[in-house]
Design a protein around this motif. Structure first.
Motif, short mmCIF file in Angstrom:
data_model
loop_
_atom_site.label_atom_id
_atom_site.label_comp_id
_atom_site.label_asym_id
_atom_site.label_seq_id
_atom_site.Cartn_x
_atom_site.Cartn_y
_atom_site.Cartn_z
N THR A 1 0.83 -1.20 0.00
CA THR A 1 0.00 0.00 0.00
C THR A 1 0.87 1.26 0.00
O THR A 1 2.05 1.21 0.34
CB THR A 1 -0.97 -0.01 1.21
OG1 THR A 1 -1.88 1.08 1.09
CG2 THR A 1 -0.23 0.07 2.54
N ASP A 2 0.26 2.35 -0.42
CA ASP A 2 0.94 3.66 -0.41
C ASP A 2 2.30 3.60 -1.10
O ASP A 2 3.33 3.86 -0.48
CB ASP A 2 1.03 4.18 1.03
CG ASP A 2 -0.37 4.43 1.60
OD1 ASP A 2 -1.01 3.47 2.06
OD2 ASP A 2 -0.82 5.58 1.54
N ILE A 3 2.22 3.29 -2.38
CA ILE A 3 3.44 3.12 -3.17
C ILE A 3 4.01 4.47 -3.61
O ILE A 3 5.22 4.68 -3.61
CB ILE A 3 3.13 2.20 -4.37
CG1 ILE A 3 2.70 0.82 -3.84
CG2 ILE A 3 4.34 2.08 -5.30
CD1 ILE A 3 2.01 -0.07 -4.84
N SER B 1 -9.37 -1.47 2.68
CA SER B 1 -9.77 -0.07 2.42
C SER B 1 -8.51 0.77 2.47
O SER B 1 -7.53 0.40 3.11
CB SER B 1 -10.77 0.41 3.48
OG SER B 1 -10.21 0.33 4.78
N HIS B 2 -8.53 1.92 1.80
CA HIS B 2 -7.32 2.76 1.85
C HIS B 2 -7.15 3.37 3.25
O HIS B 2 -6.11 3.20 3.87
CB HIS B 2 -7.39 3.86 0.79
CG HIS B 2 -6.18 4.75 0.82
ND1 HIS B 2 -4.92 4.26 0.59
CD2 HIS B 2 -6.03 6.07 1.12
CE1 HIS B 2 -4.03 5.27 0.71
NE2 HIS B 2 -4.69 6.36 1.04
N ALA B 3 -8.16 4.06 3.71
CA ALA B 3 -8.08 4.63 5.07
C ALA B 3 -8.46 3.55 6.08
O ALA B 3 -9.29 2.69 5.79
CB ALA B 3 -9.02 5.82 5.19
N GLY C 1 -4.14 1.28 4.62
CA GLY C 1 -2.87 1.99 4.49
C GLY C 1 -3.11 3.42 4.92
O GLY C 1 -3.68 3.67 5.98
N HIS C 2 -2.68 4.37 4.08
CA HIS C 2 -2.99 5.79 4.24
C HIS C 2 -2.12 6.47 5.28
O HIS C 2 -1.65 7.58 5.06
CB HIS C 2 -4.48 5.96 4.57
CG HIS C 2 -5.00 7.35 4.45
ND1 HIS C 2 -4.71 8.19 3.40
CD2 HIS C 2 -5.84 8.08 5.28
CE1 HIS C 2 -5.34 9.35 3.56
NE2 HIS C 2 -6.01 9.30 4.69
N LEU C 3 -1.91 5.83 6.42
CA LEU C 3 -1.14 6.48 7.49
C LEU C 3 0.37 6.26 7.34
O LEU C 3 1.15 6.93 8.00
CB LEU C 3 -1.58 5.95 8.86
CG LEU C 3 -3.07 6.03 9.19
CD1 LEU C 3 -3.32 5.55 10.63
CD2 LEU C 3 -3.61 7.43 9.00
N GLY D 1 -3.92 1.38 -2.40
CA GLY D 1 -4.18 2.75 -2.86
C GLY D 1 -3.00 3.68 -2.67
O GLY D 1 -1.98 3.32 -2.10
N ASP D 2 -3.17 4.91 -3.17
CA ASP D 2 -2.07 5.88 -3.28
C ASP D 2 -0.95 5.26 -4.10
O ASP D 2 0.18 5.07 -3.63
CB ASP D 2 -1.59 6.36 -1.91
CG ASP D 2 -2.55 7.37 -1.29
OD1 ASP D 2 -3.60 7.66 -1.92
OD2 ASP D 2 -2.25 7.88 -0.20
N LEU D 3 -1.29 4.99 -5.33
CA LEU D 3 -0.38 4.26 -6.23
C LEU D 3 0.66 5.20 -6.86
O LEU D 3 1.85 4.95 -6.74
CB LEU D 3 -1.21 3.51 -7.27
CG LEU D 3 -2.37 2.68 -6.66
CD1 LEU D 3 -3.23 2.05 -7.73
CD2 LEU D 3 -1.83 1.62 -5.71
N GLY E 1 -7.04 5.21 -3.41
CA GLY E 1 -6.59 6.13 -2.36
C GLY E 1 -6.89 7.57 -2.73
O GLY E 1 -7.26 7.87 -3.87
N ASN E 2 -6.70 8.46 -1.78
CA ASN E 2 -6.96 9.87 -2.04
C ASN E 2 -6.06 10.43 -3.13
O ASN E 2 -6.46 11.31 -3.89
CB ASN E 2 -6.82 10.69 -0.76
CG ASN E 2 -5.55 10.40 0.01
OD1 ASN E 2 -5.31 9.25 0.39
ND2 ASN E 2 -4.73 11.41 0.24
N HIS E 3 -4.85 9.91 -3.23
CA HIS E 3 -3.93 10.42 -4.26
C HIS E 3 -4.21 9.83 -5.63
O HIS E 3 -3.52 10.15 -6.60
CB HIS E 3 -2.48 10.16 -3.84
CG HIS E 3 -2.04 11.01 -2.68
ND1 HIS E 3 -1.69 12.34 -2.81
CD2 HIS E 3 -1.92 10.72 -1.36
CE1 HIS E 3 -1.36 12.84 -1.63
NE2 HIS E 3 -1.49 11.88 -0.73
N ASP E 4 -5.19 8.93 -5.70
CA ASP E 4 -5.55 8.31 -6.99
C ASP E 4 -6.74 9.00 -7.65
O ASP E 4 -7.16 8.59 -8.74
CB ASP E 4 -5.88 6.82 -6.77
CG ASP E 4 -4.75 6.07 -6.09
OD1 ASP E 4 -3.59 6.38 -6.37
OD2 ASP E 4 -5.03 5.17 -5.28
ZN LIG Z 1 -3.77 8.19 1.46
#
Ligand SMILES: [Zn+2]
Length: 360
Positions: free
Chosen positions: A62-64, A226-228, A281-283, A97-99, A137-140
């Motif tokens: 996650t969070d790549i 989930s991302h968050a 992920g996310h954090l 997420g946040d790829l 993710g939010n960055h996606d």
């Molecule tokens: Zn995130």
């Protein structure tokens, strides 16, 4: 040696990191423990005295945050090459997420470069036989911050459409079955006016989640990604210390950091009783908590602190999960030997003084 605390022969002690509470992550670094999905058997999932059979191994990177800079592309390549070179490699990958580094507040040409890198590394490192699923993710969310991205919102690929089109999804959330387990991939990001977002299921997705679990046999164990985080203890350590002190002496969790609908989701899980594991992920922090029989793991980050080394005590890594026929699981946070070239960002200036305690 206890079979559940063994070091798999193909993993070095140095690269193997056990999951644990965020506060104890540092103490666990370098340990050879594999985090089991069980503690006291009456309460926590994952326990099995014997006779259980492993049915699936999957990875949760996650969070790549891939980008051309800071050797992030090499880092992502190293992560997936490591994963695929395991003697006992995962048969399924679910990214958290946040790829790309960011496509939410980034102009289109640059976002395209990062997405192209992401797809190329996957194509170069993961054989077609290994199924890959992605959480959003939010960055996606492509161009959602219209002011910063320069997009208008009328583009055919705007927002989550880009993510869905990239992987051929009809929706940013979905479920599937594999090896006797049911997998639910949620979309944590509820879009708000003013180009903002918060971690929450919109009403449509909440109804879908209820229906999906209702249609799943009670005897089928469930993994949710989930991302968050739906629930996380690392949140209490996530904010910069200075911002934390400035904002309040209360322990407040921002609506962007964890599912604000965690009570409703937890009640749904409790009603059905077969959700065993929730991954997020996310954090960029590694933590693990269990509540009412469901284990919630925030699985660090492939990018660490966005390719600037560890975030707090969580280094670059990915989740590796073994699922068993009896509904139990084992989770390991797996390092891939990455040494960041990016220097840690300087901490923000300390506040003049912490706020005074309110009268009680
Ligand atoms: Zn995130």
């Amino acid at each position: 040696m206890n079979a559940d605390l063994r070091t798999p022969p193909h993993l070095s002690r140095r690269s193997l990191i056990a999951g644990g509470l965020a506060a104890s992550t540092a103490a666990l670094l370098g340990s050879a423990a594999t985090a089991r999905g069980t503690q006291p058997p009456a309460v926590l999932p994952g326990g099995s005295a014997g006779g259980r059979k492993r049915v699936l191994r999957f990875a949760h990177p996650t969070d790549i945050h891939v980008q051309p800079e800071l050797k992030a592309t090499e880092g992502m390549t190293a992560c997936f090459a490591h994963m695929m070179s395991l003697a006992d490699r995962p048969e399924l990958i679910i990214t958290g997420g946040d790829l790309p580094m960011d496509s939410r507040a980034t102009p289109e040409p640059r976002s395209r470069i990062e997405w192209d890198l992401f797809k190329k590394v996957l194509a170069d490192t993961v054989p077609a036989a290994v199924r890959i699923e992605h959480a959003c993710g939010n960055h996606d969310i492509f161009g959602q911050n219209r002011k910063a991205s320069g997009l208008t919102g009328s583009e055919s690929f705007f927002g989550k459409k880009w993510f869905m089109d990239a992987f051929g999804y009809k929706a940013p959330y979905r479920s599937f079955d594999r090896a006797g387990w049911h997998f639910i991939v949620l979309d944590s990001m509820e879009l708000l006016p003013e180009d903002d977002y918060r971690a929450r299921l919109d009403p449509e997705q909440m109804a879908w989640l209820k229906a999906d679990l209702a249609a799943t046999p009670a005897s089928t164990p469930v993994v949710v990604v989930s991302h968050a985080p739906i629930m996380s203890v690392a949140n209490f350590l996530d904010k910069a210390d200075t911002i934390w002190q400035k904002t309040s002496i209360d322990l407040v969790i921002e609506d962007r950091r964890m599912h604000t609908d965690c009570r409703e989701i937890e009640a749904i899980f409790r009603k059905h009783g077969n959700v065993k594991l929730c991954l997020s992920g996310h954090l960029h922090l590694l933590d693990r908590c269990t509540y009412n029989g469901v284990t919630y793991i925030c699985d660090g980050a492939v990018s660490g602190a966005k390719w600037r080394g560890s975030k707090r005590q969580t280094p670059e890594g990915y989740g590796l999960i073994d699922l068993y026929s009896d509904g139990s699981f084992e989770h390991t946070y797996q390092g891939f030997g990455w040494v960041a070239v990016g220097k840690p960002l300087a901490p923000a200036a300390a506040p003049a003084a912490a706020p005074a305690a309110p009268a009680r």
